[in-house]
Write an enzyme that holds these catalytic residues in place. Sequence first.
Site, mmCIF file in Angstrom:
data_model
loop_
_atom_site.group_PDB
_atom_site.id
_atom_site.type_symbol
_atom_site.label_atom_id
_atom_site.label_comp_id
_atom_site.label_asym_id
_atom_site.label_seq_id
_atom_site.Cartn_x
_atom_site.Cartn_y
_atom_site.Cartn_z
ATOM 1 N N ARG A 103 38.480 42.433 40.663
ATOM 2 C CA ARG A 103 39.023 43.794 40.696
ATOM 3 C C ARG A 103 39.280 44.193 42.139
ATOM 4 O O ARG A 103 38.379 44.071 42.976
ATOM 5 C CB ARG A 103 38.015 44.786 40.100
ATOM 6 C CG ARG A 103 37.830 44.660 38.640
ATOM 7 C CD ARG A 103 37.270 45.912 38.025
ATOM 8 N NE ARG A 103 36.157 46.522 38.743
ATOM 9 C CZ ARG A 103 35.537 47.610 38.332
ATOM 10 N NH1 ARG A 103 35.932 48.204 37.219
ATOM 11 N NH2 ARG A 103 34.519 48.121 38.997
ATOM 12 N N THR A 107 42.031 49.877 44.031
ATOM 13 C CA THR A 107 42.791 50.295 42.843
ATOM 14 C C THR A 107 42.028 50.042 41.536
ATOM 15 O O THR A 107 42.392 50.577 40.495
ATOM 16 C CB THR A 107 44.119 49.516 42.748
ATOM 17 O OG1 THR A 107 43.807 48.123 42.542
ATOM 18 C CG2 THR A 107 44.948 49.668 44.017
ATOM 19 N N ASP A 199 26.698 45.425 39.793
ATOM 20 C CA ASP A 199 27.764 44.428 39.898
ATOM 21 C C ASP A 199 27.247 43.097 39.359
ATOM 22 O O ASP A 199 26.393 42.442 39.987
ATOM 23 C CB ASP A 199 28.205 44.289 41.364
ATOM 24 C CG ASP A 199 29.449 43.418 41.492
ATOM 25 O OD1 ASP A 199 29.424 42.262 41.008
ATOM 26 O OD2 ASP A 199 30.447 43.903 42.037
ATOM 27 N N ASP A 202 27.696 39.870 41.604
ATOM 28 C CA ASP A 202 26.809 39.879 42.773
ATOM 29 C C ASP A 202 25.362 39.615 42.370
ATOM 30 O O ASP A 202 24.628 38.917 43.071
ATOM 31 C CB ASP A 202 26.911 41.228 43.504
ATOM 32 C CG ASP A 202 28.170 41.309 44.360
ATOM 33 O OD1 ASP A 202 28.809 40.260 44.607
ATOM 34 O OD2 ASP A 202 28.520 42.429 44.770
HETATM 35 C C1 PRP Z 1 33.707 42.286 37.115
HETATM 36 C C2 PRP Z 1 33.358 41.804 35.728
HETATM 37 C C3 PRP Z 1 34.699 41.852 35.023
HETATM 38 C C4 PRP Z 1 35.356 43.065 35.647
HETATM 39 C C5 PRP Z 1 35.256 44.224 34.691
HETATM 40 O O1 PRP Z 1 34.264 41.276 37.847
HETATM 41 O O2 PRP Z 1 32.745 40.550 35.717
HETATM 42 O O3 PRP Z 1 35.471 40.699 35.196
HETATM 43 O O4 PRP Z 1 34.633 43.353 36.851
HETATM 44 O O5 PRP Z 1 35.922 45.336 35.181
HETATM 45 P P1 PRP Z 1 37.230 45.924 34.484
HETATM 46 O O6 PRP Z 1 36.940 46.000 33.035
HETATM 47 O O7 PRP Z 1 37.375 47.268 35.124
HETATM 48 O O8 PRP Z 1 38.389 45.022 34.808
HETATM 49 P P2 PRP Z 1 34.641 41.464 39.393
HETATM 50 O O9 PRP Z 1 36.039 41.984 39.504
HETATM 51 O O10 PRP Z 1 33.571 42.246 40.084
HETATM 52 O O11 PRP Z 1 34.701 39.984 39.950
HETATM 53 P P3 PRP Z 1 33.518 38.918 40.149
HETATM 54 O O12 PRP Z 1 33.024 38.510 38.780
HETATM 55 O O13 PRP Z 1 34.199 37.801 40.848
HETATM 56 O O14 PRP Z 1 32.432 39.555 40.957
HETATM 57 N N1 URA Z 2 32.061 45.103 37.094
HETATM 58 C C1 URA Z 2 30.720 44.996 37.216
HETATM 59 O O1 URA Z 2 30.209 43.934 37.604
HETATM 60 N N2 URA Z 2 29.958 46.069 36.910
HETATM 61 C C2 URA Z 2 30.480 47.226 36.489
HETATM 62 O O2 URA Z 2 29.732 48.180 36.211
HETATM 63 C C3 URA Z 2 31.885 47.321 36.363
HETATM 64 C C4 URA Z 2 32.645 46.244 36.663
#
Ligand code: PRP
Ligand code: URA
Length: 208
Positions: A103, A107, A199, A202
């Site tokens: 994400r 945005t 997160d 993370d």
């Molecule tokens: C997180 C999560 C989803 C997304 C959900 O990933 O694992 O993929 O956010 O959010 P949304 O429904 O608003 O799209 P992130 O973008 O943090 O990436 P990562 O898993 O690489 O940390």
């Molecule tokens: N992605 C995450 O990892 N946690 C949230 O709460 C939303 C998006």
Amino acid sequence: MPVHEIKNPIVKHKLTQLRRKETPSKIFRELVKEIAALMIYEIGENFPSREVEIETPLQKCKAPVIDEENFVIVPVLRAGLATAEGAAQILPGASIGHVGMYRDEETHQPVEYYSKFPPDISEKIILITDPMLATGGSASDAIRLVKDKGAKKIFFLCIVSAPEGIKKIEEEHPDVEIYTASIDEGLNENCYILPGLGDAGDRIFGTL
Ligand code: PRP
Ligand code: URA
């Protein structure tokens, strides 16, 4: 299609441990895998099985089997890797596709950076996995990617979901079955789920 919230107390108990901010990365990772595996067990009620003839040490009998090779598990990177591992423990014969997405911090829109699928997924049962369904942007794009490859039977497995994300998937992909261990209150101003668990990526990978 309705969203299915898993009510099983064991799943809820493990989710409580997952939510606690003091839960360390190693335990967090294990819990994500365990919850995903337990969720596959619940989703499995829908899986097709067929009878085959086998021989026990005592006699022949008919017994049910699931054709595991008909399944494709699709983690949404990064965090989905842990849920996919849990799913693959239950369905070790499934193949695994990958969707890389993050994400944008400003945005909150998903940015796709990678995808790779087994050769022909059009007749397969697709299990897209990601611990979090927040705005639904990442899930919706991941679903579109597998649909572009011809996939028709799709399940979306997430541990924590927000009503906003569920609404988006129901509107854009009404044919997809969503399974979640919890429908939380909603999103904060940074599009994080409340109460959520923070997160997920993370916490799984210790990159806080
Ligand atoms: C997180 C999560 C989803 C997304 C959900 O990933 O694992 O993929 O956010 O959010 P949304 O429904 O608003 O799209 P992130 O973008 O943090 O990436 P990562 O898993 O690489 O940390
Ligand atoms: N992605 C995450 O990892 N946690 C949230 O709460 C939303 C998006």
